[in-house]
Design a protein around this motif. Structure first.
Motif, short mmCIF file in Angstrom:
data_model
loop_
_atom_site.label_atom_id
_atom_site.label_comp_id
_atom_site.label_asym_id
_atom_site.label_seq_id
_atom_site.Cartn_x
_atom_site.Cartn_y
_atom_site.Cartn_z
N GLY A 136 0.82 -1.22 0.00
CA GLY A 136 0.00 0.00 0.00
C GLY A 136 0.85 1.25 0.00
O GLY A 136 1.81 1.37 0.76
N ILE A 142 -1.44 5.78 4.67
CA ILE A 142 -1.09 4.85 5.75
C ILE A 142 0.18 4.07 5.40
O ILE A 142 1.09 3.92 6.23
N PHE A 157 5.09 -2.12 -1.94
CA PHE A 157 4.43 -2.71 -3.12
C PHE A 157 3.02 -2.11 -3.20
O PHE A 157 2.30 -2.12 -2.19
N ALA A 158 2.65 -1.61 -4.37
CA ALA A 158 1.28 -1.07 -4.49
C ALA A 158 0.87 -1.04 -5.95
O ALA A 158 1.72 -0.92 -6.83
N ALA A 183 -1.45 1.30 -6.81
CA ALA A 183 -1.73 2.73 -7.05
C ALA A 183 -0.86 3.59 -6.15
O ALA A 183 -0.66 3.27 -4.97
N GLY A 226 -7.58 16.46 3.66
CA GLY A 226 -6.58 16.18 4.70
C GLY A 226 -6.78 16.97 5.97
O GLY A 226 -5.81 17.31 6.66
N LEU A 227 -8.02 17.21 6.32
CA LEU A 227 -8.28 17.93 7.58
C LEU A 227 -8.02 17.01 8.76
O LEU A 227 -8.45 15.86 8.75
N GLY A 275 -13.99 9.35 -3.95
CA GLY A 275 -13.03 8.43 -3.32
C GLY A 275 -13.78 7.47 -2.42
O GLY A 275 -14.86 7.80 -1.90
N THR A 280 -5.69 11.95 9.56
CA THR A 280 -5.73 12.35 10.97
C THR A 280 -4.96 11.38 11.87
O THR A 280 -4.41 11.78 12.90
C1 LIG Z 1 -13.95 12.54 -0.04
C2 LIG Z 1 -12.97 12.14 1.04
C3 LIG Z 1 -12.56 13.08 1.94
C4 LIG Z 1 -11.69 12.72 2.98
N1 LIG Z 1 -11.26 13.69 3.83
C5 LIG Z 1 -10.41 13.35 4.84
C6 LIG Z 1 -9.92 14.34 5.72
O1 LIG Z 1 -10.22 15.54 5.58
N2 LIG Z 1 -9.11 13.95 6.75
C7 LIG Z 1 -8.75 12.63 6.94
O2 LIG Z 1 -8.04 12.33 7.89
N3 LIG Z 1 -9.19 11.68 6.08
C8 LIG Z 1 -10.00 11.99 5.06
N4 LIG Z 1 -10.46 11.03 4.19
C9 LIG Z 1 -10.13 9.63 4.47
C10 LIG Z 1 -8.74 9.28 3.97
O3 LIG Z 1 -8.57 9.75 2.66
C11 LIG Z 1 -8.55 7.77 4.05
O4 LIG Z 1 -8.79 7.31 5.36
C12 LIG Z 1 -7.11 7.40 3.68
O5 LIG Z 1 -6.78 7.96 2.43
C13 LIG Z 1 -6.92 5.90 3.67
O6 LIG Z 1 -5.59 5.67 3.38
P1 LIG Z 1 -5.02 4.22 3.11
O7 LIG Z 1 -3.56 4.39 2.87
O8 LIG Z 1 -5.48 3.30 4.17
O9 LIG Z 1 -5.79 3.73 1.80
P2 LIG Z 1 -5.57 4.09 0.25
O10 LIG Z 1 -5.18 5.49 0.05
O11 LIG Z 1 -6.79 3.61 -0.44
O12 LIG Z 1 -4.33 3.21 -0.18
C14 LIG Z 1 -4.40 1.81 -0.29
C15 LIG Z 1 -3.12 1.39 -0.99
O13 LIG Z 1 -3.07 -0.03 -1.02
C16 LIG Z 1 -2.81 -0.47 -2.33
N5 LIG Z 1 -3.34 -1.82 -2.46
C17 LIG Z 1 -4.51 -2.31 -1.98
N6 LIG Z 1 -4.61 -3.63 -2.27
C18 LIG Z 1 -3.47 -3.96 -2.93
C19 LIG Z 1 -2.97 -5.18 -3.49
N7 LIG Z 1 -3.65 -6.32 -3.41
N8 LIG Z 1 -1.76 -5.15 -4.10
C20 LIG Z 1 -1.03 -4.01 -4.20
N9 LIG Z 1 -1.46 -2.84 -3.68
C21 LIG Z 1 -2.66 -2.82 -3.06
C22 LIG Z 1 -3.46 0.57 -3.20
O14 LIG Z 1 -2.93 0.53 -4.52
C23 LIG Z 1 -3.06 1.84 -2.45
O15 LIG Z 1 -1.73 2.20 -2.76
C24 LIG Z 1 -11.27 11.37 3.12
C25 LIG Z 1 -11.67 10.44 2.18
C26 LIG Z 1 -12.50 10.79 1.14
C27 LIG Z 1 -12.93 9.77 0.13
#
Ligand SMILES: Cc1cc2nc3c(=O)[nH]c(=O)nc-3n(C[C@H](O)[C@H](O)[C@H](O)COP(=O)(O)OP(=O)(O)OC[C@H]3O[C@@H](n4cnc5c(N)ncnc54)[C@H](O)[C@@H]3O)c2cc1C
Length: 342
Positions: free
Chosen positions: A7, A11, A31-32, A34, A46-47, A280, A317
């Motif tokens: 990912g 995170i 590894f990801a 995206a 990103g609030l 998203g 956050t």
């Molecule tokens: C409209 C909107 C507004 C938001 N506003 C806020 C805000 O103001 N403040 C806040 O704190 N949060 C906010 N969020 C929430 C925040 O964006 C998410 O909680 C956060 O982006 C999640 O991050 P992540 O790294 O867990 O997931 P993601 O960003 O989805 O990343 C997942 C990663 O895992 C990879 N992946 C998954 N499965 C595989 C696989 N099998 N093989 C290889 N790669 C894989 C993907 O390619 C990607 O790189 C908002 C979300 C949205 C949709």
């Protein structure tokens, strides 16, 4: 020690940087399928604000959110705002709920938290043609992932971290390649990667607009919520939070309710220039999963996995607090390993 991070969202990248920082000699690879600007966080404002976290224990939320708030403060004070997108902004948060929010622990972490007087609340209700029951002012950070993520990635690579664009079908695949530890930061992808169907999409649609005169964040904390969150170069207008909805296309009816709702709160937005509408899928879960597990591969190989996913509407956050816990878990694993050899 070879560490694989699955990912490259907020995170994954914060976990990767924290691990590489803490253990410089480790071989750490992300590894990801995206990367920024195509991850869930890239479209978010990103609030810093705990939101949509299910039943995640309040003590965990507070610890992770507090650590991240302090990290944003350090970045801001270090003059890194233009690179990281970390900005300090005034916020007004309102709700039609009568429940007294004042005891929520996050309110002690932000700056200058105060309840709005009844007189001001009445004026707000007249202006917004609304029925808010409570409102608060405070100051906090935004850390715009569109800027933060490339900066974090650059630092990770400068420390010797590696990246590979690849879809991972199973974690065993990485075990067979000789990785000693996997950190699973796959967000919504955990549904398939580790068959965790408790992770589900909380769909969010927003507009990004040019409105340089809007410098104040306004949040409606209700079921049908609108929000206005200024970022460095533009303003995010929101938004939706539709559970179990995996539709990534922009919906006309959502666009209309976002635009109308935000213009009702801030009529000057009628003069804004719309840059784009975006959808998203937040990785929702009954509670954030941050824990260690030992897996055995079909060939009998044992591998340690640290799961770090399911951050709902709060990935930004909580990111640095969770990454700090990941580092702590690795330290504990090392101690256990040493003890077992004695
Ligand atoms: C409209 C909107 C507004 C938001 N506003 C806020 C805000 O103001 N403040 C806040 O704190 N949060 C906010 N969020 C929430 C925040 O964006 C998410 O909680 C956060 O982006 C999640 O991050 P992540 O790294 O867990 O997931 P993601 O960003 O989805 O990343 C997942 C990663 O895992 C990879 N992946 C998954 N499965 C595989 C696989 N099998 N093989 C290889 N790669 C894989 C993907 O390619 C990607 O790189 C908002 C979300 C949205 C949709």
């Amino acid at each position: 020690m070879r560490v694989a991070i699955v990912g490259a969202g907020v995170i994954g990248v914060t976990s990767a940087l924290a691990v590489k920082n803490a253990f410089p000699s480790y071989d750490v690879k992300i590894f990801a399928d995206a990367f920024s600007p195509d991850t869930t966080g890239d479209g978010s404002a990103g609030l810093w604000s705990p939101y949509l976290l299910g039943d995640t224990p309040i003590d965990n939320i507070t610890r992770w959110a507090s650590c991240t708030h302090q990290w944003f403060e350090q970045l801001w004070k270090a003059g890194l705002s233009s690179k990281t997108g970390v900005s300090l902004i005034p916020v007004t948060r309102v709700t039609s709920d009568c429940e007294d929010d004042i005891n929520k622990q996050w309110t002690k972490l932000v700056y200058g938290f105060q309840k709005i007087t009844d007189e001001k609340l009445q004026r707000l209700n007249e202006e917004h043609k609304s029925n808010y029951k409570q409102a608060w002012h405070f100051i906090t950070y935004t850390a715009e992932p569109f800027l933060l993520l490339p900066w974090l990635m650059e630092r990770f690579i400068a420390l010797g971290g590696k990246v590979e664009k690849r879809n991972i079908k199973t974690l065993h695949e990485l075990a067979e390649e000789g990785y000693d530890l996997i950190i699973n930061c796959s967000g919504l992808g955990a549904r398939e990667l580790v068959a965790d169907k408790t992770v589900t999409s909380i769909r969010g649609q927003v507009y990004r607009v040019k409105a340089p005169w809007a410098m104040h964040c306004f949040l409606v904390d209700d079921d049908s919520c609108n929000y206005i969150i200024p970022n460095v170069n533009n303003v995010v207008l929101g938004g939706t939070h539709q559970e179990d909805d995996f539709d990534c296309s922009v919906r006309e009816e959502d666009s209309k309710s976002i635009y109308d709702g935000c213009c009702r709160m801030m009529p000057s937005l009628k003069a804004c220039k719309i840059i784009r509408a975006w959808v998203g899928l937040r990785p929702g879960r009954p509670r954030v999963r941050l824990e260690c597990e030992t897996l055995s591969s079909p060939t009998g190989k044992e591998i340690k996995v640290i799961h770090n996913y399911g951050h709902g509407g709060s990935g930004v956050t909580l990111c640095w607090g969770c990454a700090t816990d990941v580092v702590e878990m690795i330290r504990n694993l090392k101690v256990q390993e040493l003890n077992s050899k004695l």
